[in-house]
Design an enzyme around this catalytic site. Sequence first.
Site, short mmCIF file in Angstrom:
data_model
loop_
_atom_site.label_atom_id
_atom_site.label_comp_id
_atom_site.label_asym_id
_atom_site.label_seq_id
_atom_site.Cartn_x
_atom_site.Cartn_y
_atom_site.Cartn_z
N HIS A 13 -2.63 1.36 6.92
CA HIS A 13 -2.96 1.26 5.50
C HIS A 13 -3.09 2.67 4.93
O HIS A 13 -3.48 3.61 5.63
CB HIS A 13 -4.27 0.49 5.29
CG HIS A 13 -4.54 0.15 3.85
ND1 HIS A 13 -3.80 -0.76 3.15
CD2 HIS A 13 -5.48 0.61 2.98
CE1 HIS A 13 -4.26 -0.87 1.91
NE2 HIS A 13 -5.28 -0.03 1.78
N CYS A 19 0.81 -1.22 0.00
CA CYS A 19 0.00 0.00 0.00
C CYS A 19 0.85 1.27 0.00
O CYS A 19 0.63 2.18 -0.82
CB CYS A 19 -0.98 -0.02 1.17
SG CYS A 19 -0.23 0.08 2.82
N HIS A 47 -5.72 1.90 -4.39
CA HIS A 47 -4.82 1.34 -3.36
C HIS A 47 -4.44 -0.08 -3.70
O HIS A 47 -5.04 -0.73 -4.56
CB HIS A 47 -5.48 1.41 -1.97
CG HIS A 47 -6.62 0.45 -1.78
ND1 HIS A 47 -6.85 -0.22 -0.59
CD2 HIS A 47 -7.60 0.03 -2.62
CE1 HIS A 47 -7.92 -0.98 -0.71
NE2 HIS A 47 -8.40 -0.85 -1.91
#
Length: 369
Positions: free
Chosen positions: A321, A273, A333
Amino acid sequence: MGTGKRGLLTAALTVICAVTVLAAPGTAFAAPAPLPVPAPAPTAAPAPGKDLEAVREKLDRLYHDAAVATDAYNGAEEKVRKQSAEIAALTKKIAQGRQRLAELRDQAGAAARDQYRTGGLSPTAQFLLSDDPGQFLDGAGRVLQGQQAAKKLIAEVARAQQDLREYADDAAVRWKKLEADRKARAAARRQIRRQIDTAEKLESRLEEKEKERLAQLEREAAARAQTAWLDTGVLDDADARTSARGTKAVRYATAQLGKPYVWGAEGPDSFDCSGLTSKAWAAAGHPVPRTSQEQWKQLPHVDVKDMRPGDLVIYFDDASHVAMYVGDGRIIHAPRPGRTVTVAGAGSMPILGVVRPDATGPAHGRPDA
């Protein structure tokens, strides 16, 4: 060679060897700080009649724990790169110090040989024995200057020796720390791998229809979260304009759609990520920290209602994240292992906050995402 010199040379060679090891392909480095240990994971397959919703929640926890450890691992790797550069710089200083010390010793040797040629006589004795006392007196000033130069030379030699000892000691300490951290990071990497393996095995034991239903449950959960988020009206007054660099970052992220998630990866063929977001902004000419946690800590915060394309959305209370906002309530993402870089709803996960890498950049128009 004296004991002091042998010790300095030995220390210097040790550090040079250490840096050679650091530069070797495949060398792994370690985190300078303790890394989180993922929570114990179940190893047995779900029992017949299992609750797929419970399985989904369990997988979410497993992958979240792996993401936390991955972010810490990435942060450790970034610090190790800096430590390696520092050791390389120290090694260069040691090499320069050795060269300087050799030059000073050569100068000292020349002075000693000159003294030997004069027989080591005192200036008074040289005056009395001189065939030309007048010429001797003319050179007396130069003798005094020579004595002062000799004192300065001795001081420079001592200073060079001290610097060399300090460089060697500093590099040796840094190398020991790096070696210890390398082992710690290797252990953390094994823990991440076990965590992901457990989740993948849990999914592999499901029947095809169960896998399809599980995927459907994931989509439904994300859709419910996104709808609830949009219903708050948070984007009612959102500004679709972005900066020039924000547009470049969005275009880079968009070009990565479909590439697989791989933990620790930062392109060009796969990403995690924060690898995706950091590379996107680097491509835009504005480097940002490597990890989602550091992005959250170091980059300027903006209100969710004020976010614009190119901003980074940070998720979960532990900032484990990160995604890139691309407008219209959407993000791009790299979700987790087994998934690819994709478009999702910005509110499909719990938002911690939003950061803007180019907070001072002017907004001009919608990105062509």
